[in-house]
Design a protein around this motif. Structure first.
Motif, mmCIF file in Angstrom:
data_model
loop_
_atom_site.group_PDB
_atom_site.id
_atom_site.type_symbol
_atom_site.label_atom_id
_atom_site.label_comp_id
_atom_site.label_asym_id
_atom_site.label_seq_id
_atom_site.Cartn_x
_atom_site.Cartn_y
_atom_site.Cartn_z
ATOM 1 N N LEU A 1 45.769 6.415 21.342
ATOM 2 C CA LEU A 1 46.339 5.122 21.744
ATOM 3 C C LEU A 1 46.026 4.819 23.213
ATOM 4 N N LYS A 2 46.089 5.834 24.072
ATOM 5 C CA LYS A 2 45.735 5.643 25.479
ATOM 6 C C LYS A 2 44.260 5.275 25.616
ATOM 7 N N GLN A 3 43.414 5.941 24.832
ATOM 8 C CA GLN A 3 41.984 5.637 24.879
ATOM 9 C C GLN A 3 41.717 4.201 24.423
ATOM 10 N N LEU A 4 42.425 3.765 23.381
ATOM 11 C CA LEU A 4 42.248 2.398 22.888
ATOM 12 C C LEU A 4 42.640 1.389 23.962
ATOM 13 N N THR B 1 35.154 -9.977 18.669
ATOM 14 C CA THR B 1 34.188 -9.111 17.992
ATOM 15 C C THR B 1 34.032 -7.793 18.744
ATOM 16 N N ALA B 2 33.925 -7.871 20.055
ATOM 17 C CA ALA B 2 33.800 -6.662 20.866
ATOM 18 C C ALA B 2 35.044 -5.776 20.726
ATOM 19 N N LEU B 3 36.229 -6.394 20.754
ATOM 20 C CA LEU B 3 37.477 -5.643 20.600
ATOM 21 C C LEU B 3 37.501 -4.875 19.277
ATOM 22 N N ASP C 1 41.016 -2.829 27.576
ATOM 23 C CA ASP C 1 41.556 -3.468 28.770
ATOM 24 C C ASP C 1 40.569 -4.468 29.359
ATOM 25 N N GLY C 2 41.010 -5.710 29.476
ATOM 26 C CA GLY C 2 40.213 -6.744 30.102
ATOM 27 C C GLY C 2 39.175 -7.403 29.208
ATOM 28 N N GLU C 3 39.051 -6.956 27.968
ATOM 29 C CA GLU C 3 38.061 -7.536 27.057
ATOM 30 C C GLU C 3 38.708 -8.656 26.250
ATOM 31 N N ALA C 4 38.100 -9.834 26.255
ATOM 32 C CA ALA C 4 38.660 -10.986 25.551
ATOM 33 C C ALA C 4 37.902 -11.337 24.280
#
Length: 160
Positions: free
Chosen positions: A19-22, A33-35, A27-30
């Motif tokens: 969960l921490k890695q996720l 598709t990338a998420l 973080d900061g990605e909007a």
């Protein structure tokens, strides 16, 4: 067969690290598709004994294949159909120990034996589902469900 991945030896601690890695990865990605692509890749790398990890996104009253890791999959799933469509209809996690015992199961990969599907809800509306398949029966337990639901919650917060 499948390699069993070992981390700390404690399943709950391993999930907490995941969960921490996720959170750090997203973080900061909007871009949606990338998420979803990175979230599916991270889970696929983390989980053992799985053969498909990915997302279906709710579009025009059906689930449409999104980013995933695994063999080619069903492209569209109707509301209420199969495990994924049922998760959308009931708006709750579907943990299926033996997919062959699930009425209406959609067999995209004949090797799949068990499945867990967690609905993704953003601003009160269905966004899609996280779908994970395994080639063994009864692969997913209560601990998996708890932490995979938390995994989806993190994704939901990024999609707001």
């Amino acid at each position: 067969m499948f390699e069993v991945k070992t981390y700390s030896g404690n399943k709950q601690e391993d999930y907490q690290l995941l969960l921490k890695q996720l959170k750090a990865l997203l973080d900061g990605e909007a871009d949606e598709t990338a998420l979803l692509a990175n979230a599916s890749a991270l889970l696929n790398q983390f989980l053992d004994q799985v053969n498909w990890v990915g997302f279906y996104v709710w579009k025009n009253d059906e689930l449409v294949l999104g980013p995933f890791q695994g063999l080619p999959a069903c492209t569209r799933i109707a509301y209420g159909k199969g495990v994924c469509g049922t998760a959308v209809k009931e708006r709750k996690t579907q943990r299926v120990a033996d997919v062959h015992q699930f009425h209406g199961h959609i067999a995209c990969d004949a090797a799949s034996q068990s499945e867990i599907v967690i609905p993704i809800v953003v601003n009160g509306d269905i966004y899609g589902v996280l779908d994970i398949d395994s080639p063994i029966t009864d692969r997913f337990d209560e601990v998996d469900q708890k932490y995979l639901e938390e995994y989806v919650t993190i994704i939901e917060e990024c999609l707001v």
